[in-house]
Design an enzyme around this catalytic site. Structure first.
Site, PDB file in Angstrom:
ATOM      1  N   CYS A 151     -37.966 -27.997 -19.388  1.00 49.20           N
ATOM      2  CA  CYS A 151     -38.029 -28.387 -18.134  1.00 49.20           C
ATOM      3  C   CYS A 151     -37.048 -27.441 -17.280  1.00 49.20           C
ATOM      4  CB  CYS A 151     -37.914 -29.769 -17.779  1.00 49.20           C
ATOM      5  SG  CYS A 151     -38.117 -30.489 -16.180  1.00 49.20           S
ATOM      6  N   CYS A 158     -33.130 -29.264  -3.114  1.00 52.12           N
ATOM      7  CA  CYS A 158     -34.334 -28.912  -2.702  1.00 52.12           C
ATOM      8  C   CYS A 158     -34.675 -29.557  -1.174  1.00 52.12           C
ATOM      9  CB  CYS A 158     -35.300 -29.824  -3.706  1.00 52.12           C
ATOM     10  SG  CYS A 158     -37.183 -29.884  -3.262  1.00 52.12           S
ATOM     11  N   CYS A 162     -38.306 -35.620  -0.745  1.00 57.49           N
ATOM     12  CA  CYS A 162     -39.111 -36.543  -1.160  1.00 57.49           C
ATOM     13  C   CYS A 162     -38.335 -37.763  -1.237  1.00 57.49           C
ATOM     14  CB  CYS A 162     -39.854 -36.468  -2.579  1.00 57.49           C
ATOM     15  SG  CYS A 162     -40.964 -34.954  -2.483  1.00 57.49           S
TER      16      CYS A 162
END
Ligand code: SAH
Length: 428
Positions: A151, A158, A162
């Site tokens: 991953c 970011c 979210c």
């Protein structure tokens, strides 16, 4: 100044070789040594004349980010914290899955692309799962053979915020370079290969080079890559595509497009650009069955609402290496996990060939959400499966080392100063 060759694809390496007055085939040789054999020392490149090796050493380097921490969880999940300079660190996670299989399957950062390879222990697992579920879905599917998923992070931090994601809570610093993205795969492949008892050094390099051109072999520790670490890969599309091209190149990692998955929060123009530039398996973080709730959980939805997102998914499928999109859906207790919402979701995605991957929420400090109960998740999954949707529940891995989905925090110096402005908003 030396050039770092780790991020150059075959074409760029050809240009670099031409600059040295060397023939184009040298580019392939270099790619193999760097990515296939994991060599960072030009003197080990024994099929090149010594003067050339010396010139390479003067003009170039092969450098991945520096490892700050390397931790292995009880379940074998391994996490590296990597220094990307100026106080920032990113995380990369390796999730091995044996053929023991599980009823709730999939790695912490993936399982967007379940394989169906039969293996010797399939029988055991099918007996274990017998009678547990209808004919579709995770409980009835036979486990695959060994799979090792890496991953990878695409950004330091970011910008998407979210509401349930720890990376998003940290703010955004910058896009990772191609070297930093592919460097994660380079480092992990090398670390895992030496762990797997191949002595590091020249002999390793030669044996690896000896097996070139056959693509990924079963014994390779990393069989799948998911762009599901820190960051939004479609917000750093150019560098991500360049790194993915190296992942796909037979002279480098030789992964098939089906084994490279990019996960996005739903940047619609990015999905269209990816379709043209480098179509790999696509996962989309849906997380809500309607715009009102998705606006709250995944704020980029205000810009690209669900209807536009689903249309982009349909367009993507015309070029995709798989004939479905994976919708990821984080299970948040009392927020998006009711039976009614499952029905709404089933109706919503009925027009898009898809699989659904339910992700039990992974908590982190400072967040109010709770993980849905196993019963709520099973109920939700059953509604989707009854509607004919292939649905998997992601097995949470590496929790003891905070390597599970949405727990990747690394270390980010927030250039957006989001944390500060939030604090100012708080009443004193
Ligand atoms: N920016 C990309 C990659 C993010 S990480 C994207 O949004 O898809 C991969 C997945 O982990 C996404 O589906 C993301 O929504 C999910 N995720 C984030 N935080 C989580 C958490 N705390 N628990 C479970 N899943 C989480």
């Amino acid at each position: 100044m030396t050039v770092n060759l780790i991020g150059l694809d075959q074409e760029a390496l050809r240009g670099f070789c031409a600059g040295l007055g060397e023939k184009p085939y040298r580019a392939r040789q270099l790619l193999r040594w760097i990515h296939h054999a994991g060599v960072d020392d030009f003197s080990a490149m024994t099929d090149m004349a010594k003067p050339l090796r010396e010139r390479l050493a003067e003009s170039a380097s092969i450098a991945a980010p520096r490892v700050l921490r390397d931790t292995t969880a009880a379940d074998g999940t391994r996490k590296w914290l990597l220094d990307v300079g100026t106080g920032n660190a990113i995380e990369t996670v390796f999730i091995p899955e044996g053929d023991r299989g599980g009823l709730s399957r999939g790695p912490a950062c993936g399982d967007a692309t379940p394989e169906r390879d039969a293996s010797a222990s399939d029988l055991v697992a099918s007996i274990l799962s017998a009678g547990r579920s209808p004919s579709r879905g995770p409980a009835s599917r036979a486990p695959r053979r060994y799979r090792g998923t890496l991953c990878i992070s695409s950004q330091a931090g970011c910008a998407l915020e979210c509401s349930f994601c720890s990376t998003g809570k940290q703010g955004f610093n910058r896009n990772l370079t191609v070297e930093e993205i592919i460097g994660q795969l380079w480092l992990a492949s090398r670390a895992l290969r030496s762990r797997d008892a191949l002595a590091p050094g020249l002999r390793t390099a030669q044996s690896a080079v000896g097996s070139l051109g056959r693509g990924v072999t079963e014994e390779r520790p990393i069989s799948n890559v998911v762009m599901m670490g820190m960051g939004e890969p479609l917000a750093n599309l150019e560098n991500v595509v360049a790194a993915m091209r190296l992942m796909l190149d037979d002279s480098a990692y030789g992964l098939s497009r089906r084994r490279v998955t990019l996960s996005t929060a739903g940047l619609v123009p990015g999905i269209d650009r990816l379709r043209e530039a480098c179509p790999v398996a696509l996962a989309v973080s849906l997380h809500a069955p309607n715009d009102a709730l998705r606006d709250e959980l995944v704020p980029i939805n205000r810009k690209y609402p669900i209807r536009e997102l689903l249309a982009a998914c349909r367009r993507y499928l015309s070029k995709a290496p798989r004939d479905f999109v994976t919708f990821e859906y984080v299970m948040l207790a009392g927020v998006n996990d009711s039976v009614g919402q499952a029905r709404e979701l089933a109706a919503l995605v009925s027009e898009v060939p898809c699989k659904i991957n339910l992700i039990p929420f992974n908590p982190f400090s400072g967040v109010d959400y709770q993980r849905s109960s196993p019963e709520a998740i099973a109920r939700f999954r059953d509604v989707l499966m009854q509607a004919g949707l292939v649905t998997t529940v992601r097995k949470t891995r590496g929790e003891d080392i905070a390597a599970a989905c949405g727990q990747l925090a690394g270390r980010v110096l927030d250039r957006t100063r989001r944390t500060e402005s939030r604090q100012q908003e708080l009443p004193r």
